[in-house]
Design a protein around this motif. Structure first.
Motif: not given
Length: 313
Positions: A255-259
């Motif tokens: 989820l890091v790149p999405v956030f």
């Protein structure tokens, strides 16, 4: 059963919160770079974090046994590798590139760690995992290629530095498998942060001529990086990782790149181009493909889980 589900839900929420905090660091760092040099940011951020972790370590009622001399040297080395070297490359890379590039490239870091484990530890990599590595590498190439076309050589070089930072983080993870044995999350993170802060303080002397007191906005953002990202993120992640399998935790960290891209758009007013978005989707697809095999191996073969500090943001 109810209590077990509650504990698992809390652990999942903790890792999701860590992913959210870590993803925001790219956009926040990009803002602070307008007033503070990249090396000075690291020195301030991790010095504050080291002080806070020292207080936490001292205030515990049942402190863990301190590491012996040999283990302490390994922990300090891992701190220099995973904090000083990694964040020097990250901060300079973000300064030359964009926060959205950084957030997407970081999705390849777990795969870099698996490749390093394959090279050094001869860890078996099933076919699906290898396919995932190759697919995610293709996605990273699309992100870097987009940076070269849009931002010129400076942005391309920044993307390369971010990829090198991933190699430093992979080395930190491999070393952490040995350095963290017998240490709890607070004690280990404290010693690593002390070493990382010391390295950053020395490196920041290269920017001494540019030192100035940051304005109120930059000071608040620096405090956020120290308290939320350096202390809170690691403690939340380690809490969740102790209560779930590492494959689940790493999958949540995707989820890091999405956030991160959302933060870059909201905070930095950046525009995500089609090629960049495609590269991000390819990265995530590659990571997911690798995790399918990894999850199957864990469930069927009951592979022992690594130390809580061997996985990361």
């Amino acid at each position: 059963m109810v209590e077990e589900r509650k504990t698992r839900a809390l652990a999942i929420c903790s890792v999701v919160a860590a992913a959210l905090l870590w993803s925001s660091s790219y956009a926040v760092t990009k803002e602070v770079l307008a007033d503070v040099g990249p090396l000075t940011i690291g020195a301030i951020r991790f010095t504050i974090a080291a002080v806070l972790l020292a207080i936490m370590a001292r205030m515990r009622r049942n402190p863990a046994a301190p590491p012996d001399a040999r283990q302490r040297r390994m922990i300090y080395l891992s701190g220099l590798l995973g904090i000083t070297a990694y964040f020097v490359l990250e901060n300079i890379g973000v300064e030359l590139s964009t926060a959205s590039d950084a957030s997407l490239i970081v999705a390849t870091y777990p795969l870099m760690t698996m490749l390093l484990e394959l090279a050094l530890l001869r860890t078996r990599m099933p076919l699906l995992r290898v396919s995932g590595v190759l697919l995610a590498t293709l996605g990273a190439f699309l992100v870097v290629r987009n940076g070269a076309e849009v931002g010129g050589s400076a942005r391309w070089f920044g993307d390369v530095l971010l990829l090198l930072g991933g190699l430093m983080w992979a080395g930190y993870n491999v070393l952490g498998k040995y350095a963290g044995r017998g240490q709890d999350a607070v004690n280990l993170t404290y010693h690593q942060t002390v070493a990382g802060a010391a390295g950053f303080l020395l490196a920041s002397l290269l920017e001494v001529e540019d030192w100035r007191v940051p304005d109120a906005s930059a000071s608040v953002l620096l405090a956020y990086l120290a308290v939320a990202c350096s202390v809170g993120g690691f403690l939340l992640y380690n809490y969740g990782l102790r209560r779930m399998t590492s494959s689940v935790a790493v999958n949540i960290l995707n989820l890091v790149p999405v956030f991160g891209v959302l933060g870059a758009v909201v905070i930095n007013n950046e525009t995500v181009r089609l090629t960049q978005a495609l590269g991000g989707m390819v990265i995530i697809a590659g990571v997911a493909l690798g995790l399918i095999e990894r999850r199957t191996v864990v469930e069927k073969a009951a592979v022992p889980e690594p130390s809580p500090v061997t996985e990361r943001i």
